[in-house]
Design a protein around this motif. Structure first.
Motif, short mmCIF file in Angstrom:
data_model
loop_
_atom_site.label_atom_id
_atom_site.label_comp_id
_atom_site.label_asym_id
_atom_site.label_seq_id
_atom_site.Cartn_x
_atom_site.Cartn_y
_atom_site.Cartn_z
N GLU A 146 8.14 6.39 0.89
CA GLU A 146 7.06 7.28 1.31
C GLU A 146 6.33 7.85 0.10
N GLN A 147 7.10 8.16 -0.95
CA GLN A 147 6.47 8.68 -2.15
C GLN A 147 5.61 7.61 -2.82
N ASN B 6 1.57 6.27 -1.96
CA ASN B 6 0.33 6.76 -2.54
C ASN B 6 -0.15 5.88 -3.69
N LYS B 7 0.55 4.80 -3.96
CA LYS B 7 0.18 3.92 -5.07
C LYS B 7 -0.64 2.75 -4.55
N THR C 238 -2.09 -1.80 -0.95
CA THR C 238 -0.84 -1.10 -1.19
C THR C 238 0.30 -2.07 -1.44
N TYR D 279 -3.06 2.52 -9.52
CA TYR D 279 -3.36 3.94 -9.64
C TYR D 279 -2.81 4.65 -8.42
N GLU D 280 -2.83 5.97 -8.45
CA GLU D 280 -2.34 6.77 -7.33
C GLU D 280 -3.47 7.63 -6.76
N ALA D 281 -3.40 7.88 -5.47
CA ALA D 281 -4.38 8.71 -4.79
C ALA D 281 -3.68 9.46 -3.66
N ASP D 282 -4.22 10.62 -3.32
CA ASP D 282 -3.60 11.46 -2.29
C ASP D 282 -3.78 10.88 -0.89
N ASN D 283 -4.87 10.13 -0.68
CA ASN D 283 -5.12 9.56 0.64
C ASN D 283 -5.98 8.32 0.48
N GLU E 143 -9.71 8.79 -0.62
CA GLU E 143 -9.86 8.99 -2.07
C GLU E 143 -9.63 7.68 -2.82
N ALA E 144 -8.65 6.93 -2.37
CA ALA E 144 -8.31 5.68 -3.06
C ALA E 144 -9.43 4.67 -3.01
#
Length: 220
Positions: free
Chosen positions: A83-84, A87-88, A155, A175-179, A182-183
């Motif tokens: 789950e963590q 966001n990648k 993803t 890269y990482e994004a909150d949602n 945004e990604a």
């Protein structure tokens, strides 16, 4: 055989309670085997799953946990890690002319994967992003790109690696994004390729705009 397996897991810690009765072996207790290291059941010669237990220290308190409890704890940890990691995002990027107009196999690969997801009722996890905003985070990439640029974002890291090898002349990063909004954010850009003056291939050229099926969904 079972005793040797247990000894391998924690040499020197095999207790005396592991005794054999005829063709049945009972391993009642093993001390000091880390619960995360032990994540598989042991099976007796007669195909019975042994009730293996492990004694662990948890905050100064000694607890005895079954293999099933230990495995459940590991599964819960793995789920939290997944789950963590959700966001990648992974991507390959190149100039729009190459990605959308010159590399003819790219369209076939994209529609084939879309068809596969539809057949398996899977949620789409890949998109085409024209002039993505996340490129601002990668100056070493942008200085090598002709603009406008197009990125294939997903993803699914291993699939993006495959697409990097398949397309060859692309750059790859993550890269990482909150949602997801945004990604997949992009800068407004019009893509238009002129028709070739001479087309010698025996098949018809792909029509401009085929990539619109893979653009991120528009948000209100």
């Amino acid at each position: 055989m079972l005793a040797s397996v247990a000894a391998t897991l924690n040499p020197g810690s095999l207790p005396a309670t592991a005794i054999a009765h005829g063709n049945r072996t009972h391993l009642d207790h093993i001390q000091s085997i880390p619960s995360r290291g032990l994540c598989f059941p042991l099976v007796a010669p007669d195909n019975r799953t042994l009730n293996l237990a492990t004694t662990v220290k948890c905050g100064g308190k000694v607890e005895t946990r079954s293999v099933r409890t230990a495995v459940a704890a590991v599964d819960s940890l793995d789920l939290a890690e997944k789950e963590q990691a959700s966001n990648k995002y992974y991507f390959v990027v190149a100039n729009a002319k190459f990605m959308l107009d010159e590399e003819e196999h790219f369209k076939e690969l994209m529609f084939e994967r879309l068809r596969l997801f539809e057949e398996r009722n899977k949620e789409q996890d890949f998109w085409l992003v024209i002039e993505p905003k996340f490129l601002d985070k990668f100056p070493n990439i942008t200085k090598r790109l002709k603009r406008p640029a197009v990125a294939l974002v997903s993803t699914n890291g291993p699939w993006i690696t495959f697409m990097k090898l398949r397309l060859d002349r692309v750059l790859c990063e993550s890269y990482e994004a909150d949602n997801v909004e945004e990604a997949l954010a992009s800068n407004p850009t019009v893509i238009n390729f002129p028709e070739p003056e001479k087309w010698t291939a025996p098949y018809k050229k792909y029509e401009s705009g085929w990539w619109e099926s893979f653009l991120p969904p528009k948000t209100a």
